[in-house]
Write a protein that holds these residues in place. Structure first.
Motif: not given
Length: 285
Positions: A46-65
């Motif tokens: 819910a925090e992520l979606f709120r941020g996206m609606r406010e214009g935040t552009a998130y990136k993601t990365s995979q699980i580390s070894y």
């Protein structure tokens, strides 16, 4: 001893079901500038979606070894068998990392039974595969039986979804800038699928009401024993729409159970708020 199931946070599993079956969930990483979060641990959807609606552009990365190694080694040391059902290798490198960790652990613990399966699924499609496998694990099924069942469910799990705003797919390179611009003006909603682990656009429909109706038609065309199986829905912080679609499914097919979950931060960062995804089997086992 029951075989321990692992999956990653891209499976978008509801926390109550994770606890019920004792599933180990490995968080993918979500990045906001110089801040890094663990999906569904230090960053709630819910925090992520709120941020996206406010214009935040998130990136993601995979699980580390190292993170995966650290979670698995206690099981290797005590000799408990593990099965890791991973996010599609076409959408993330997590499966490849899991395979590397498994190979390295087996060098030091040759008797450690660890299988890593590429589900070629995403979001609650992956989660539904995990849940069906967890039910069998709770019955005491062998590793070979679990791998066979998980492979079947993964191969026959349909993903039908739509996004509310094409700009998030544009950001991820899934649509062209012109298509995103025109789609936004005309309220064209894409219907997408996951085929062999890859994201595939299949249709365009104008208006959200019509797109939901068309999704129901696609379920009818592709689904098997819809009046018997459990169907899953994941949503991008739009529970009202998810419940509306669930009611449409039950009315159309007499489906006994529809599970609803919110899309997690790692998947939601790419699909955006308002996404509605439906997951069902196209063949009986």
């Amino acid at each position: 001893m029951t075989i321990q199931l692992f999956t990653d946070s891209a499976a978008d599993l509801p926390k109550d079901l994770v606890q019920r079956y004792g599933i180990e969930v490995l968080p993918l990483m979500v990045i906001d500038g110089d801040k890094e979060y663990e999906d569904n641990v230090t960053l709630e959807p819910a925090e992520l979606f709120r941020g996206m609606r406010e214009g935040t552009a998130y990136k993601t990365s995979q699980i580390s070894y190292q993170a995966l190694y650290d979670r698995l080694i206690p099981y290797a040391e005590k000799g408990q068998s593990c099965l890791y059902l991973a996010f599609s290798s076409q959408l993330s490198g997590t499966y490849q990392t899991g395979t590397m960790v498994a190979n390295d652990l087996k060098e030091h613990y040759p008797d450690f039974e660890l299988e890593v399966l590429d589900t070629k699924c995403a979001s609650f499609g992956e989660g539904m595969v995990v849940l069906k496998t967890a039910e069998l694990a709770a019955e005491g099924k062998s590793m070979a039986e679990l791998v066979e069942a998980a492979g079947f469910y993964a191969h026959h799990m349909e993903h039908i979804f739509t996004v509310d705003d094409l700009k998030y797919l544009l950001r991820g390179g899934r649509v062209s800038p012109i298509a995103a611009f025109i789609g936004g003006i005309l309220q064209i909603k894409p219907i997408l699928d996951v085929e062999d682990g890859k994201l595939i656009p299949i249709e365009k429909v104008r208006g959200r009401k019509k797109v939901f109706q068309r999704m129901i038609e696609i379920i009818r065309e592709r689904g098997a024993a819809l009046d018997k199986q459990t169907i899953g829905i994941s949503h991008g912080d739009d529970l009202e729409a998810a419940e509306q679609v669930a009611a449409m499914i039950k009315e159309a097919f007499g489906t006994p159970e529809v599970l609803i979950t919110m899309i997690g931060a790692s998947v939601g960062a790419h699909s955006g708020p308002g996404t509605i995804a439906i997951f069902f089997l196209n063949r009986e086992r």
